[in-house]
Design an enzyme around this catalytic site. Structure first.
Site, PDB file in Angstrom:
ATOM      1  N   ARG A  70      11.789  22.339 -27.626  1.00 22.73           N
ATOM      2  CA  ARG A  70      12.628  22.427 -28.986  1.00 22.73           C
ATOM      3  C   ARG A  70      12.019  22.019 -30.220  1.00 22.73           C
ATOM      4  O   ARG A  70      12.125  22.893 -30.988  1.00 22.73           O
ATOM      5  CB  ARG A  70      13.920  21.465 -28.717  1.00 22.73           C
ATOM      6  CG  ARG A  70      15.349  22.219 -27.870  1.00 22.73           C
ATOM      7  CD  ARG A  70      15.865  21.261 -26.952  1.00 22.73           C
ATOM      8  NE  ARG A  70      14.968  20.716 -26.208  1.00 22.73           N
ATOM      9  CZ  ARG A  70      14.639  21.261 -24.829  1.00 22.73           C
ATOM     10  NH1 ARG A  70      15.393  22.224 -24.516  1.00 22.73           N
ATOM     11  NH2 ARG A  70      13.720  20.531 -24.061  1.00 22.73           N
ATOM     12  N   THR A  71      11.601  20.989 -30.173  1.00 19.42           N
ATOM     13  CA  THR A  71      11.277  20.333 -31.523  1.00 19.42           C
ATOM     14  C   THR A  71      10.030  20.987 -32.106  1.00 19.42           C
ATOM     15  O   THR A  71      10.042  21.744 -33.104  1.00 19.42           O
ATOM     16  CB  THR A  71      10.613  18.869 -31.258  1.00 19.42           C
ATOM     17  OG1 THR A  71      11.769  18.196 -30.909  1.00 19.42           O
ATOM     18  CG2 THR A  71      10.448  18.494 -32.920  1.00 19.42           C
TER      19      THR A  71
ATOM     20  N   LYS B 250     -11.802  13.887 -27.491  1.00 23.08           N
ATOM     21  CA  LYS B 250     -13.104  13.383 -27.554  1.00 23.08           C
ATOM     22  C   LYS B 250     -12.888  11.880 -28.170  1.00 23.08           C
ATOM     23  O   LYS B 250     -14.109  11.348 -28.433  1.00 23.08           O
ATOM     24  CB  LYS B 250     -13.919  14.117 -28.390  1.00 23.08           C
ATOM     25  CG  LYS B 250     -14.121  15.581 -27.989  1.00 23.08           C
ATOM     26  CD  LYS B 250     -14.780  16.630 -28.885  1.00 23.08           C
ATOM     27  CE  LYS B 250     -14.252  17.906 -28.667  1.00 23.08           C
ATOM     28  NZ  LYS B 250     -14.643  18.594 -29.905  1.00 23.08           N
TER      29      LYS B 250
ATOM     30  N   HIS C   7      13.275   9.657 -33.640  1.00 20.84           N
ATOM     31  CA  HIS C   7      13.059  11.114 -33.562  1.00 20.84           C
ATOM     32  C   HIS C   7      13.891  11.506 -34.742  1.00 20.84           C
ATOM     33  O   HIS C   7      15.102  12.013 -34.247  1.00 20.84           O
ATOM     34  CB  HIS C   7      13.525  11.492 -32.067  1.00 20.84           C
ATOM     35  CG  HIS C   7      13.215  13.045 -31.742  1.00 20.84           C
ATOM     36  ND1 HIS C   7      12.513  13.810 -32.798  1.00 20.84           N
ATOM     37  CD2 HIS C   7      13.298  13.425 -30.560  1.00 20.84           C
ATOM     38  CE1 HIS C   7      12.570  14.784 -32.393  1.00 20.84           C
ATOM     39  NE2 HIS C   7      12.880  15.007 -30.991  1.00 20.84           N
TER      40      HIS C   7
ATOM     41  N   ARG D  57       4.136  14.771 -33.189  1.00 17.93           N
ATOM     42  CA  ARG D  57       4.754  14.034 -32.072  1.00 17.93           C
ATOM     43  C   ARG D  57       3.632  13.640 -31.090  1.00 17.93           C
ATOM     44  O   ARG D  57       2.744  13.975 -31.178  1.00 17.93           O
ATOM     45  CB  ARG D  57       5.634  15.069 -30.868  1.00 17.93           C
ATOM     46  CG  ARG D  57       5.807  14.065 -29.774  1.00 17.93           C
ATOM     47  CD  ARG D  57       6.423  15.080 -28.837  1.00 17.93           C
ATOM     48  NE  ARG D  57       8.161  15.172 -29.500  1.00 17.93           N
ATOM     49  CZ  ARG D  57       9.291  15.603 -28.797  1.00 17.93           C
ATOM     50  NH1 ARG D  57       9.099  15.916 -27.599  1.00 17.93           N
ATOM     51  NH2 ARG D  57      10.345  15.897 -29.385  1.00 17.93           N
TER      52      ARG D  57
HETATM   53  N1   CP Z   1      15.279  17.424 -28.128  1.00 16.65           N
HETATM   54  C1   CP Z   1      13.826  17.336 -28.044  1.00 16.65           C
HETATM   55  O1   CP Z   1      13.065  16.619 -28.613  1.00 16.65           O
HETATM   56  O2   CP Z   1      13.512  18.128 -27.185  1.00 16.65           O
HETATM   57  P1   CP Z   1      11.851  18.577 -26.707  1.00 16.65           P
HETATM   58  O3   CP Z   1      11.193  17.434 -26.249  1.00 16.65           O
HETATM   59  O4   CP Z   1      11.601  19.901 -26.150  1.00 16.65           O
HETATM   60  O5   CP Z   1      11.225  18.782 -28.170  1.00 16.65           O
END
Ligand code: CP
Length: 305
Positions: free
Chosen positions: A51-52, A80, A129, A101
């Site tokens: 999703r993100t 590396k 998040h 991320r």
């Molecule tokens: N909600 C969320 O962060 O989903 P993903 O881990 O798929 O990005």
């Protein structure tokens, strides 16, 4: 140049502004189609995501911009030994904004200190998040009509669930909120969250049974037990199915209670809940695109009249 590391980097006025812009994007998408023409988003994902990453990419494409990046650390020079700071400096040469991320808490912050372009924290370990929180706030605001005067139940892995930590931090700044934390003892919400609520005189309860509290809730925020943050498989197996929301249990909930989930789900919401109009977790994933569009515009200082 500004980055987003924590939801607390945004004041309530800014949160409300992003939600308002996202709602305007939903109403008038054509007004935004070319706003990021010739701009590039770099998605640097050192940890898995559906999703993100894809909603950030969809957001930039909807704005007329382009996307570069990688979806796993093994395909970047991190494999590396390149540092996060050096990666951020290099990507600053190629893109206008970064969404990152990383499994290490604070890594996007380190990147934001080294980069010469805005860095958005797209999830750092079990910490934060913030852009999931923006999607959560937009969902509650659109579907419930308010972000104040709410009783919110957060259920599941409240210890490692970074979306929970960001959401409680955000909502704690709105009026007349009451939190009910529903978790097994081992997965209790961290003390720094409950200390913050006590300091602000915001009422909260910590309970184990979901069924007892369902009738009191305006919003139920379900979460997955975060397998990837456990130190041993045995504990994960013991706790993973602790909560399973079913259509039968939904009969205990108020007729207008919303069910949110940041997703992915494993077993904690039965598929027989999906057709219940109170289940808004798939809408929530769609709203994420609009609010990430709003965030990209804001961080790039692009104004739409
Ligand atoms: N909600 C969320 O962060 O989903 P993903 O881990 O798929 O990005």
């Amino acid at each position: 140049m500004r980055s987003l590391n924590s939801i607390l980097d945004l004041g309530v006025d800014e949160l409300d502004g992003l939600i308002a812009t996202a709602k305007d994007i939903i109403a008038h998408p054509e007004a935004y189609w070319d706003r990021c023409a010739h701009k590039k988003l770099a998605t640097l994902f050192f940890e898995p995501s559906t999703r993100t990453r894809l909603s950030f990419e969809a957001a930039m494409l909807e704005l007329g911009g382009s996307v570069i990046g990688f979806s796993e650390a093994s395909s970047s020079s991190a494999s590396k030994g390149e540092s996060v700071a050096d990666t951020a400096k290099i990507v600053s040469c190629y893109a206008d904004i970064i969404a990152m991320r990383h499994p290490k808490e604070g890594a996007p912050y380190v990147a934001s200190q080294a980069a010469s372009i805005p860095v958005i924290n797209a999830g750092d370990g079990g910490h934060n998040h913030p852009t999931q929180t923006l999607a959560d706030l937009l969902t509650i605001s659109r579907e419930m009509g308010r972000l104040s005067n709410l009783t919110i139940g957060l259920c599941g892995d409240l210890k490692f669930g970074r979306t929970v930590h960001s959401l409680v931090n955000a909502l704690s700044r709105y009026d007349n909120l009451r939190f009910i934390f529903i978790s097994p003892t081992e997965l209790r919400v961290p003390d720094y969250i409950t200390e913050m609520l006590r300091e602000k005189n915001i009422p909260y309860e910590e309970v184990i049974r979901l069924e007892d509290k369902l009738p009191e809730l305006d919003v139920l925020y379900m979460t997955r037990v975060q397998k990837e943050r456990f130190f041993n498989e045995e504990d994960y197996v013991r706790l993973k199915d602790f909560y399973i929301l079913t259509a039968k249990k939904m009969n205990l909930a108020p007729p207008d209670m919303l069910v949110l989930h940041p997703l992915p789900r494993v077993n904690e919401i039965s598929v027989d809940v999906d057709d219940d109009p109170r289940a808004v977790y798939f809408k929530q994933a769609q709203y994420a695109v609009y609010v990430r569009m709003a965030l990209i515009l804001t961080l790039l200082n692009i104004h739409v009249d």
